[in-house]
Design an enzyme around this catalytic site. Structure first.
Site, PDB file in Angstrom:
ATOM      1  CG  ASP A 160      -2.228   0.533   1.092  1.00 13.34           C
ATOM      2  OD1 ASP A 160      -2.326   1.626   0.511  1.00 13.34           O
ATOM      3  OD2 ASP A 160      -3.196  -0.103   1.542  1.00 13.34           O
ATOM      4  CG  ASP A 203      -4.537   5.806   0.989  1.00  9.59           C
ATOM      5  OD1 ASP A 203      -5.376   4.927   1.236  1.00  9.59           O
ATOM      6  OD2 ASP A 203      -4.497   6.902   1.593  1.00  9.59           O
ATOM      7  CD  GLU A 228      -8.894   4.493  -1.386  1.00 10.37           C
ATOM      8  OE1 GLU A 228      -9.777   4.138  -0.594  1.00 10.37           O
ATOM      9  OE2 GLU A 228      -7.945   5.221  -1.044  1.00 10.37           O
ATOM     10  CG  HIS A 233      -8.962  -1.091   4.727  1.00  9.03           C
ATOM     11  ND1 HIS A 233      -8.802  -1.132   3.344  1.00  9.03           N
ATOM     12  CD2 HIS A 233      -8.488   0.099   5.123  1.00  9.03           C
ATOM     13  CE1 HIS A 233      -8.248  -0.010   2.946  1.00  9.03           C
ATOM     14  NE2 HIS A 233      -8.041   0.758   4.010  1.00  9.03           N
ATOM     15  CG  ASP A 234     -11.347   2.282   3.828  1.00  6.47           C
ATOM     16  OD1 ASP A 234     -10.844   2.348   4.960  1.00  6.47           O
ATOM     17  OD2 ASP A 234     -10.723   2.536   2.784  1.00  6.47           O
TER      18      ASP A 234
HETATM   19  C1  GLC Z   1      -7.961   5.403   2.146  1.00  7.01           C
HETATM   20  C2  GLC Z   1      -7.787   4.194   3.016  1.00  7.01           C
HETATM   21  C3  GLC Z   1      -8.402   4.477   4.358  1.00  7.01           C
HETATM   22  C4  GLC Z   1      -7.670   5.647   4.971  1.00  7.01           C
HETATM   23  C5  GLC Z   1      -7.712   6.857   4.049  1.00  7.01           C
HETATM   24  C6  GLC Z   1      -6.741   7.904   4.478  1.00  7.01           C
HETATM   25  O1  GLC Z   1      -9.291   5.645   1.829  1.00  7.01           O
HETATM   26  O2  GLC Z   1      -8.335   3.074   2.396  1.00  7.01           O
HETATM   27  O3  GLC Z   1      -8.343   3.368   5.206  1.00  7.01           O
HETATM   28  O4  GLC Z   1      -8.238   5.983   6.213  1.00  7.01           O
HETATM   29  O5  GLC Z   1      -7.363   6.513   2.738  1.00  7.01           O
HETATM   30  O6  GLC Z   1      -5.431   7.459   4.244  1.00  7.01           O
END
Ligand code: GLC
Length: 525
Positions: free
Chosen positions: A96, A198, A261, A322-323
């Site tokens: 990541d 990310d 993402e 995980h979100d």
């Molecule tokens: C992304 C991650 C999340 C995190 C956010 C800030 O959306 O998946 O878990 O809190 O970025 O880094």
């Protein structure tokens, strides 16, 4: 065909996969010990949520040293051992990469903060307050409140799209780009197979820092962040140049992948593939998480997505991460079986979130044990419930740890665990294993072209075709038996798999009757 096109990618949340040192938090040695499970499952690659040095304000998405492993997870030697072991077993390893923001404890930010004259001042986003007082503009943090934090020492504000402990880097600064490219090279040189990047659509902000407009669809009770449309703070046109540069670094190494993402409607994902596919290989498609779980809605989503992809772009599908709340709680245990069939037979790279192959449900976290800062800031939005420890066995603490885990085990960790599910032919885990084996045995499932067949009522049917092989998928999204006249006429062939365990294989000759919540795969011809 690249490995990241035909393969299945499995996301591991390292804190919750396997603890080996008895501190209640998962670690790299634990992941290495569980690799054989993943090989048996049949996935091709693992993506690890962040494992780098971090004060853990956002559980690793706040990085204080991009090239160091947090001691909670182990050492760089442990990482090299994990990578070597995974590669020896034929598994790719993705990391990541969190380039949008650092931890506020990163030495870069400490230096940036010293004064307006600091050599690293322009590495972050510092602005004067508005002339009428208060923050520079109306931008909101995704985690609640203003996205600007006042720094009394220099009488300026810094921008943080997430927590105030996560200051955003200034990606308009070439020095930031160069430093982050070197971070990528550090890991690519070590042998990692690529990155999940990310919040890639956040990297560039409006140069003039214009106010975001109100969201006309906002309704009371929604998270405050939704009150504005993030028009000027995200998805700026200049971001694509940044993505192209990240891709160029990836392309310095053979056969690596760049995954971005992007939480945007599918029509907007096309741009993240870049002009002539020089951007991300796979901009995440999260639409299955957000689309109502109905055959008609999913049929039109597949259609919209397929039609919006640029020529040659490779699709991908995500059911959980995980979100977001756990899949099995969102759609129910019976439909989780249909979802497995859908995910592993749609055209494009499937992403599987750890534990979804067991049907793990969203855990109810007692108020005293909430750990996610988002859940603390905005009650009800916490993500802890989808991050609970992987249940390996029916034994105490589910074989995850010898100490009380950092998050409680989900309530379902009794019967729902790898040991029991593995031994039960009817389990979701065994359905996943069969589907993954089928993907290997029938390349049409991974590589074949896609052809919609029918959507009527609760039934969705489509084909995947490669050379002389034609596979038909028919999925029942409802709780009633379905006579699929529209499909039956074409349905002559061999049953390959049903999500119902007691359906015998063998020849298939119409009419095709789908049981409640049943999905089937038939080889036609
Ligand atoms: C992304 C991650 C999340 C995190 C956010 C800030 O959306 O998946 O878990 O809190 O970025 O880094």
């Amino acid at each position: 065909m690249h490995w990241w096109q035909s393969g299945v990618i499995y996301q591991i949340y390292p804190r919750s996969f396997q603890d080996t040192n008895g501190d209640g938090v998962g670690d790299l040695k634990g992941i290495a010990a569980r690799l054989p499970y993943l090989v048996e499952l049949g996935v091709d690659a693992i993506w690890l949520s962040p494992i780098f040095v971090s004060p853990m304000a956002d559980f690793g998405y706040d990085i204080a040293d991009y090239t160091g492993i947090d001691p909670l997870f182990g050492t760089l030697d442990d990482f090299d051992a994990l990578l070597g072991r995974a590669h020896a077993l034929g598994l790719k390893v993705l990391l990541d990469f969190v380039p949008n923001h650092t931890s506020n404890r990163h030495p870069w930010f400490a230096e940036s903060r010293v004064s307006r004259q600091s050599a690293k001042r322009e590495w972050y986003i510092w602005r004067n307050g508005a002339s009428e007082g208060g923050p520079p503009n109306n931008w909101l943090s995704e985690f609640g409140g203003s996205a600007w934090e006042y720094d009394a020492a220099s009488d300026q504000y810094f921008y943080h799209a997430f927590l105030r402990e996560q200051p955003d880097l200034n990606w308009r600064n070439p020095a930031v780009r160069a430093a982050m490219h070197d971070v990528m090279r550090f890991w690519l040189d070590r042998g990692v197979d690529g990155f999940r990047v990310d919040v890639i659509w956040h990297l560039i902000k409006d140069e003039a820092f214009r106010d975001n407009p109100p969201n006309p669809d906002f309704s009371d009770g929604e998270p405050a962040y939704r009150a504005l449309l993030p028009l000027y703070s995200t998805d700026r046109p200049e971001v694509h140049e940044v993505v192209r540069e990240l891709r160029a670094v990836i392309d310095e190494f053979p056969d690596r992948v760049l995954i971005g993402e992007v939480y945007l409607p599918v029509e907007k994902l096309a741009a993240y593939y870049g002009d002539n596919l020089t951007g991300a290989h796979l901009p995440f498609n999260f639409a299955l998480i957000e689309t109502p779980w109905r055959a008609d809605a999913i049929a039109s989503l597949i259609d919209r997505y397929e039609n919006s992809l640029p020529p040659g772009a490779w699709p991908n599908w995500v059911l959980g991460n995980h979100d977001r709340p756990r899949l099995a709680s969102r759609i129910g245990a019976e439909q989780a079986r249909v979802a497995a069939m859908l995910l592993l037979t749609l055209p494009g790279t499937p992403f599987l979130y750890y534990g979804d192959e067991l049907g793990m449900t969203q855990a109810a976290i007692p108020p005293g044990r909430i750990r996610d800062p988002w859940g603390i800031n905005v009650p009800g939005l916490g993500r802890d419930g989808c991050r609970t420890p992987m249940p390996w066995a029916a034994s105490a603490l589910a074989g995850f740890s010898t100490a009380e885990p950092w998050l409680p085990l989900a309530d379902d960790s009794g019967p729902c665990n790898v040991e029991s599910a593995g031994a039960d032919p009817a389990s979701l885990l065994n359905l996943y294993r069969k589907l993954l084996a089928l993907r290997r045995a029938h390349p049409a499932l991974a590589e074949g072209s896609y052809r919609p067949v029918a959507q009527s009522g609760n039934v969705l049917a489509y084909e995947r075709v490669l050379a002389s092989e034609r596979l038909l998928m028919a999925l029942n999204f409802g709780s009633k038996t379905e006579n699929t006249d529209a499909i039956s006429s074409t349905c002559r062939g061999t049953w390959l798999l049903s999500s119902a365990v007691d359906r015998p294989g063998g020849p298939a000759a119409g009419p095709l009757v789908l049981r409640p919540h049943e999905g089937v795969i038939i080889s036609l011809g």
